[in-house]
Structures are given as C-alpha cells and as structure tokens.
Scaffold this active site. Sequence first.
Site, PDB file in Angstrom:
ATOM      1  CG  ASP A   1      -2.320  -0.672   0.974  1.00 40.34           C
ATOM      2  OD1 ASP A   1      -2.607  -0.827  -0.329  1.00 40.34           O
ATOM      3  OD2 ASP A   1      -3.279  -0.730   2.084  1.00 40.34           O
TER       4      ASP A   1
ATOM      5  CG  MET B   1      -9.174   7.484   6.163  1.00 39.19           C
ATOM      6  SD  MET B   1      -9.659   6.050   5.389  1.00 39.19           S
ATOM      7  CE  MET B   1     -10.364   5.202   6.694  1.00 39.19           C
TER       8      MET B   1
ATOM      9  CE  LYS C   1      -7.510  -0.510  -2.345  1.00 45.72           C
ATOM     10  NZ  LYS C   1      -8.346   0.520  -3.336  1.00 45.72           N
TER      11      LYS C   1
END
Length: 261
Positions: free
Chosen positions: A39, A178, A61
């Site tokens: 990732d 996030m 990602k």
Amino acid sequence: MSPLFTPSCTLVGAGPGDPELLTLKAVKAIANATVLLVDDLVNDDVLAHASPTARIIHVGKRGGCQSTPQAFIDKLMVTAFREGERVVRLKGGDPFIFGRGGEEVEHLRAAGIDVAVVNGITSGLAGLSSLGAPLTHREHAHGVVFVTGHAKPGDSGTDWVQLATTAHQAKLTLVIYMGVSSLHKISQGLLQGLPAHTPVAVVQHASLPTQRQALTTLGDLVGTLQREQLQSPSIMVVGNVVQGARAWQAATPQSWTQRAA
C-alpha cells in the site's frame, strides 16, 4: 508452481510508519515473501526486510487520491498464489482496522485460499501514544471507538450526533480516521453531543519523523486545523484522555483529575 515451497497468502500490518514498530512476525512474513503487494502509506524502509529476489508491486491506496481498484488487487493476490508464490499483502497500520482486510479475506476464502493475518500497530493508537497519552483510563475513558470519517459512496456514513451523545454518556474516547476531508460535518455533529471544551488531538504522519500534531478543543477544531494546516493522513482523538498529553499538562499545571471534572 515452484517445487521449492508451498504457496501462501498473508495480510501483514506494517504499522503506522516507523519501521521499528513492526512486529517480529511481520518481519518474518515480509522476509519470506516472494511477492509483496504494498500500500501507498507503507514506509519504504519496511521493505528493507524483503528478500532481494522478491517481486514488489505497489498498489497505492490513499484517502482522497486515485487508488488502485480493489478488484485488481484481489485478482493479483489470487493469481500470484495460484502461480505458487508466497504472497504478502502489506498494509499500513493494521489490516483489520480500516485496511479493507476483511474484504480481502472474504474474497480470498471464496477463491479457496486460506489466509493468515499478522496484526500491526494502528495509527490511532500510535498517534496519541506519541504524545504521552492513553486511549483508555479508569477515571476518564471506559472504552474507545475507532471510526472512519470517510463514508463509502452511497452510504450516509456515521451518525456523529448519536455517536457523540453515546461517547459523552459512556465516557468513550473517539478515534477518527480519514476525517480531515469531512471535518466540518464531523465537528458540527460532535458538538451536538459533546461539550465544546472537549479535548482533541490531531496527529498527522503518526510515528514518522515528519509527524505534526495539534492539541485543541472540539469547539476550536476546525480553526486549529486551518491555522496549523494539518492534512491527511491524520487521526483525530476526541475525549478527556487527550488531557494526559505531555504538552497539555505542561501548559496547564493543575491535575488531570481536576481538569476532567
């Protein structure tokens, strides 16, 4: 299929960024891999543990950016396994905490592939720990909730008002991943269930030399992020445990118990 070894597939948590926070089991899995699907948020220094002959495939990602389609990653893992490879899917943090590890395990099992999982330290824990504060405390936080601020397309996402109300009543720490891109919506919802003076820590690039952080209150959260220009990837920790941070205690000399009362 290579006669030298048995194919395998392992999801490995690379931790929050600092390569010294890898588990011994993660280091062993990385070293044994013949194919690593990595990732975007995985520190390049982690790959120093990989075999020089391993094939490394970067499958980026990162929240808010163009990402490798999940279906493509799933296909790569299945194909590599069936070709006889020892596959490691290397993820930032922990595979099972907002790492889509559950989705990947389901896909691999449906393809008849047994999957192993190696946990990693999640940034929500490492971020606040780096400031000298815990996520739980017998006096100030009876539990902790890990929640994402990034809803799946078509999903209404978290009910922030309800979550804040529950956190206030049950003395829970909220760890929000996030959440920067939805900061206004999140803060407005939380303020309907939590006092404006509720402490908040925001940590960007947790555990890395580039780490930046800010200590603030829920009422001033939006203004603080704008002033400090903190961006993704960042975690936000909301709750009285933030008062245990070294910088908070240095700025406010009275006891933690008095402040939290």
